[in-house]
Every structure is written in C-alpha cells, then in structure tokens.
Design a protein around this motif. Structure first.
Motif, PDB file in Angstrom:
ATOM      1  N   ASP A   1       0.841  -1.206   0.000  1.00 25.92           N
ATOM      2  CA  ASP A   1       0.000   0.000   0.000  1.00 25.92           C
ATOM      3  C   ASP A   1       0.874   1.253   0.000  1.00 25.92           C
ATOM      4  O   ASP A   1       0.620   2.213   0.718  1.00 25.92           O
ATOM      5  N   SER A   2       1.909   1.247  -0.845  1.00 27.70           N
ATOM      6  CA  SER A   2       2.884   2.335  -0.809  1.00 27.70           C
ATOM      7  C   SER A   2       2.552   3.473  -1.762  1.00 27.70           C
ATOM      8  O   SER A   2       3.417   4.249  -2.128  1.00 27.70           O
ATOM      9  N   GLY A   3       1.286   3.586  -2.193  1.00 24.58           N
ATOM     10  CA  GLY A   3       0.917   4.658  -3.105  1.00 24.58           C
ATOM     11  C   GLY A   3       0.927   6.016  -2.428  1.00 24.58           C
ATOM     12  O   GLY A   3       1.081   6.128  -1.204  1.00 24.58           O
ATOM     13  N   PRO A   4       0.787   7.085  -3.220  1.00 23.99           N
ATOM     14  CA  PRO A   4       0.792   8.435  -2.661  1.00 23.99           C
ATOM     15  C   PRO A   4      -0.277   8.605  -1.579  1.00 23.99           C
ATOM     16  O   PRO A   4      -1.359   8.031  -1.652  1.00 23.99           O
ATOM     17  N   THR A   5       0.030   9.440  -0.579  1.00 20.69           N
ATOM     18  CA  THR A   5      -0.875   9.607   0.553  1.00 20.69           C
ATOM     19  C   THR A   5      -2.080  10.474   0.218  1.00 20.69           C
ATOM     20  O   THR A   5      -3.126  10.349   0.857  1.00 20.69           O
ATOM     21  N   VAL A   6      -1.945  11.376  -0.758  1.00 17.74           N
ATOM     22  CA  VAL A   6      -3.056  12.256  -1.155  1.00 17.74           C
ATOM     23  C   VAL A   6      -3.069  12.374  -2.666  1.00 17.74           C
ATOM     24  O   VAL A   6      -2.051  12.158  -3.332  1.00 17.74           O
TER      25      VAL A   6
ATOM     26  N   LEU B   1       9.974  23.310 -20.144  1.00 21.78           N
ATOM     27  CA  LEU B   1      10.375  24.566 -19.501  1.00 21.78           C
ATOM     28  C   LEU B   1      10.452  24.434 -17.992  1.00 21.78           C
ATOM     29  O   LEU B   1      11.249  25.103 -17.337  1.00 21.78           O
ATOM     30  N   GLY B   2       9.601  23.600 -17.429  1.00 24.50           N
ATOM     31  CA  GLY B   2       9.573  23.448 -15.982  1.00 24.50           C
ATOM     32  C   GLY B   2       8.397  22.606 -15.545  1.00 24.50           C
ATOM     33  O   GLY B   2       7.746  21.939 -16.370  1.00 24.50           O
ATOM     34  N   PHE B   3       8.097  22.661 -14.247  1.00 22.33           N
ATOM     35  CA  PHE B   3       7.108  21.766 -13.661  1.00 22.33           C
ATOM     36  C   PHE B   3       6.301  22.512 -12.599  1.00 22.33           C
ATOM     37  O   PHE B   3       6.859  23.252 -11.783  1.00 22.33           O
ATOM     38  N   ILE B   4       4.979  22.303 -12.611  1.00 16.75           N
ATOM     39  CA  ILE B   4       4.092  22.813 -11.570  1.00 16.75           C
ATOM     40  C   ILE B   4       3.570  21.606 -10.794  1.00 16.75           C
ATOM     41  O   ILE B   4       3.179  20.597 -11.387  1.00 16.75           O
ATOM     42  N   PHE B   5       3.500  21.717  -9.474  1.00 18.54           N
ATOM     43  CA  PHE B   5       3.080  20.603  -8.631  1.00 18.54           C
ATOM     44  C   PHE B   5       1.838  21.001  -7.829  1.00 18.54           C
ATOM     45  O   PHE B   5       1.669  22.160  -7.454  1.00 18.54           O
ATOM     46  N   ALA B   6       0.976  20.014  -7.576  1.00 19.42           N
ATOM     47  CA  ALA B   6      -0.256  20.290  -6.840  1.00 19.42           C
ATOM     48  C   ALA B   6      -0.695  19.062  -6.059  1.00 19.42           C
ATOM     49  O   ALA B   6      -0.335  17.926  -6.384  1.00 19.42           O
ATOM     50  N   SER B   7      -1.480  19.312  -5.017  1.00 19.50           N
ATOM     51  CA  SER B   7      -2.169  18.246  -4.296  1.00 19.50           C
ATOM     52  C   SER B   7      -3.567  18.753  -3.939  1.00 19.50           C
ATOM     53  O   SER B   7      -3.845  19.954  -3.997  1.00 19.50           O
ATOM     54  N   GLY B   8      -4.458  17.834  -3.584  1.00 17.08           N
ATOM     55  CA  GLY B   8      -5.821  18.230  -3.280  1.00 17.08           C
ATOM     56  C   GLY B   8      -6.602  17.089  -2.682  1.00 17.08           C
ATOM     57  O   GLY B   8      -6.069  15.997  -2.449  1.00 17.08           O
ATOM     58  N   ASP B   9      -7.885  17.342  -2.448  1.00 12.01           N
ATOM     59  CA  ASP B   9      -8.740  16.307  -1.861  1.00 12.01           C
ATOM     60  C   ASP B   9      -9.169  15.271  -2.893  1.00 12.01           C
ATOM     61  O   ASP B   9      -9.496  14.137  -2.535  1.00 12.01           O
ATOM     62  N   THR B  10      -9.211  15.667  -4.172  1.00  9.58           N
ATOM     63  CA  THR B  10      -9.626  14.753  -5.231  1.00  9.58           C
ATOM     64  C   THR B  10      -8.737  14.957  -6.450  1.00  9.58           C
ATOM     65  O   THR B  10      -8.153  16.042  -6.631  1.00  9.58           O
ATOM     66  N   PRO B  11      -8.635  13.949  -7.316  1.00 10.80           N
ATOM     67  CA  PRO B  11      -7.884  14.148  -8.557  1.00 10.80           C
ATOM     68  C   PRO B  11      -8.432  15.298  -9.400  1.00 10.80           C
ATOM     69  O   PRO B  11      -7.659  16.009 -10.048  1.00 10.80           O
ATOM     70  N   ALA B  12      -9.747  15.488  -9.405  1.00 12.24           N
ATOM     71  CA  ALA B  12     -10.335  16.582 -10.188  1.00 12.24           C
ATOM     72  C   ALA B  12      -9.850  17.936  -9.677  1.00 12.24           C
ATOM     73  O   ALA B  12      -9.568  18.846 -10.461  1.00 12.24           O
ATOM     74  N   GLU B  13      -9.759  18.086  -8.352  1.00 12.65           N
ATOM     75  CA  GLU B  13      -9.238  19.329  -7.776  1.00 12.65           C
ATOM     76  C   GLU B  13      -7.797  19.567  -8.232  1.00 12.65           C
ATOM     77  O   GLU B  13      -7.410  20.701  -8.560  1.00 12.65           O
TER      78      GLU B  13
END
Length: 420
Positions: free
Chosen positions: A323-328, A381-393
């Motif tokens: 169960d080593s997948g991402p936490t969020v 050119l580069g990378f933007i990173f994000a996290s959220g409550d849902t993949p859609a967010e």
C-alpha cells in the motif's frame, strides 16, 4: 520519514551530467543516512566529489569505478544514460542487477516491440523500417493513423502521428533531422506502429525478484492525439475502473518480465483502450527507471518518504509495502516549450503559485537558452506541482496555474521582438 537503514549502508549512484534527478537522489540518500558514492560524467550539485564515468566509454568507466568505489551494497542509475553502466558495474560486483542485455533491450523501442511480440504482450502492431527503406509501404501495412518513432529517444522526442502516406514520409524526414541533431548513428531504424485510441496512463513501480509493486499510477488528461504527443498533465490516483487498472498493472509486469527485467524501478506507459471496447490495456513503452523529469516531486508516500527513497530502499533489499501509493491525490504539469527561439522569461509565477492546491513551481531552463518544442527538442520549460482532496481538484489547480504563466520567447535573429 523513512527510517534510516541500519549499519549504514553504502550505495553507488551513477548520475549523468544532464539530468533532473541528481539532487533528489542525493537528498534522499542523506535523509536515509546512507554512505553515498557518486560516479558521473559531469559536475553535480551540493559540492560532492565524484568518480569520473562516461556511459559512452563503458569498459573504461566500469574499470575506473571498480577500482575507486570500494565495497558497496547497491548500485543505482539516477537516469537513463547511466543504466547500462550501472548494470555492468553491479554485475562485476556481484550485486543484484538487471542483465545488461535486458537493460539494452528496454532502452531500444524496436527491441521492446520484438520481445513483447514473442511473449504475447499486448501492444500496437508495428513495422521496423531500416534507414533508407520504404516508410510509405510500412505505414500502409500498419494502417492509418499510425505513429512514426525514433527507437532511441525518449520523452516524446522524435514521435509523430501520420494520417496518410505523405504524412508518414514527412514524419520520417523530420525525425531523421532530430536524430542527426542528437548525434545518433546514421543507420538507426525507425518504428512505425498502429495508433491506439483511448486514455493513456503511466505506471511506476519497483521490481523485486521479478514481482512488480506499484508505487503510483498517473492518468494523463488532455493528452494530445497528434500530430505530436508531448505530455503535460499527470494526475494520481487514476480514475480508471479498477478492472482496467488491474489489467494495466498485469500488462506492465508481463512487459518487464518479457524484457528480462527483474529488479529496480520501472516506468511504464500504456493505452487503456477505448471504453466499451474488447481491447484491453496495451504497452506503449517501458523504461527501467522511475518517472522522469521532476515529476516524482509531486508524490509523497506514507511516512513522508519520496519516490527516490523507495527506489534506494528497494535496491538495498528493503521490502516495499503493497500500500505504498501516494498519501493524497497529487499531480504535475510539465510546461511545454510553445515555440522555438530564445527563452527571455516566464512571467506570472506568483499568480500561478497563488492558485489553491499548488504546492510548487520550478522553471528548469535558464533565461537566454535556445529552446525547441517537442518532438524536435528534448526538454520541458519546468514543472508545476499540486495536491488536493480529489484528482479533479488537482487537475483543475494545475490547469489554472499553467494558464497564469506567460512564456516570453524571441528569435535569436537581430531585430526580432520577443513574443509569448
């Protein structure tokens, strides 16, 4: 945080001069309190001394590393150019490794297709076209639309869709120019394969004695259907049906075994097949390394571990939890080069970072450098990173943030004005 390895383990890390991955692997090793030995063909960040090693000079570099590195517990390549050298050195040291011929096959798209065909791994139909031979005839045999590919390049470089015979001939001509610019051998063949519709996904994982443990699955919303195939948006976890995901993981594991891979990280690219179709997931490509660029920075695993820590731990024989997948839910937007020229600036960064859910933004190409879009170029050119409550967010945040950036590029000819 990942617990340190007991009785300080010693790891040899092979790092190419041109890579995004050096810093993240070195910092992961420091967090794990590993004794790190580094071999590279260039200067590295963090002021660390290195053993000189050139992947193009395999035998001499292997001898030099063996003479200078001393005893180590694992050998890891940080990125693609060092994979064959890492396998060669690990074999000489008697450490766990993939066979060198398996690594070479995994780095050659034609060899991949041939081995998967023998093993019955689902994949597009294809033809291999030697230099100077009939591209038109091969494309007609595969059918249209088709995809024309260089066999030795990665990250969507040298990949074009063709919708008719004239397109195929032009795509081959253009890819030959890319190969010449990349100083690839003049006789390198081209791969012409069936275009597969449907959602695309990537699977990251680690192999232990041939068994695949998945670390992350990314959907690729907005993936173009041609004529180019630059990736931009990656979101995890996947929204595909569980049955489809399970079939995709089985297909990726079978593909790795068919190549002869048995240990270490893998990054697989697949098409899931159209909804309500009898066609299941099919392999596009697989690399014996983890996800490229800075994309791994989007991921955070239980205990705060990074993907690089999981890869290092796997190389040292540490078990990877199932169960080593991402936490969020998380994701990354890889910023494409919009047009060729000289990069003059990227405006709107503060506005992009202000979008709720955005966790970071890194521009990786310095101002003043010439840039080219894929499939001719080989960098983002580069990378933007994000996290959220849902993949859609996450997807919405990344899309909004990328829309706030203005990339300024000018021609390098005198008198040309910058544009965006």
């Amino acid at each position: 945080m990942t617990a340190p390895v007991t009785a300080q383990a010693r790891v040899l890390l092979l790092v190419p001069a041109r890579t995004y991955r050096a810093t993240d692997f070195i910092l992961a090793a420091e967090r794990m309190r590993l004794d790190l030995v580094v071999a590279s063909d260039g200067a590295l960040p963090l002021g660390r001394a290195v053993i000189p090693a050139r992947s193009a000079d395999l035998d001499a570099s292997a001898r030099r590393i063996l003479a200078r590195a001393g005893a180590v517990d694992a050998v890891i390549a940080a990125d693609t150019p060092m994979l064959v050298l890492a396998a060669t050195v690990a074999a000489a040291m008697g450490l766990p490794h993939n066979p060198v011929d398996a690594v070479r096959a995994a780095l050659d798209k034609a060899a991949q297709r041939q081995r998967w065909a023998v093993a019955g791994v689902p994949q597009p139909s294809f033809r291999l076209v030697p230099a100077g031979d009939g591209v038109r005839q091969a494309a007609e045999a595969v059918g249209f639309p088709c995809v024309v590919k260089a066999v030795s390049l990665s990250a969507s470089q040298g990949v074009l869709r063709a919708d008719d015979p004239a397109d195929a001939v032009e795509a081959a001509r253009r890819i030959r120019l890319v190969l010449d610019d990349a100083e690839r051998p003049a006789g390198e063949p081209l791969l012409i394969e069936e275009y597969l519709p449907g959602p695309e996904l990537s699977i990251d994982g680690v192999l232990t004695a041939g068994d695949l443990t998945v670390t992350a699955v990314f959907d690729k919303p907005g993936m173009p259907d041609g004529p180019t195939f630059e990736e931009t948006l990656l979101v995890s976890p996947s929204g595909l049906a569980e049955r489809t995901l399970a079939a995709a993981v089985r297909t990726a594991a079978d593909a790795a075994r068919a190549l002869g891979l048995s240990t270490g990280p893998v990054h697989a690219e697949l098409r899931a097949g159209k909804e309500h179709s009898d066609c299941g997931p099919a392999m596009l490509e697989l690399a014996p390394r983890s996800i490229g660029g800075l994309c791994s920075r989007a991921l955070s695993f239980p205990g705060g571990a990074s993907l690089e820590e999981i890869v290092l731990g796997n190389a040292l024989g540490r078990p990877v939890p199932a169960d080593s997948g991402p936490t969020v839910p998380c994701g990354v937007f890889m910023l494409p080069v919009p047009r060729p020229g000289v990069l003059r600036g990227v405006e709107g960064r503060a506005a992009a970072l202000a979008v709720p859910g955005i966790t970071g933004l890194t521009i990786t190409i310095p101002v003043g450098q010439r840039v080219r879009p894929l499939p001719d170029g080989d960098r983002y050119l580069g990378f933007i990173f994000a996290s959220g409550d849902t993949p859609a967010e996450v997807e919405n945040a990344l899309t909004a943030a990328s829309g706030r950036l203005r990339v300024i590029i000018s021609d390098d000819r005198p008198g040309c004005r910058p544009s965006s």
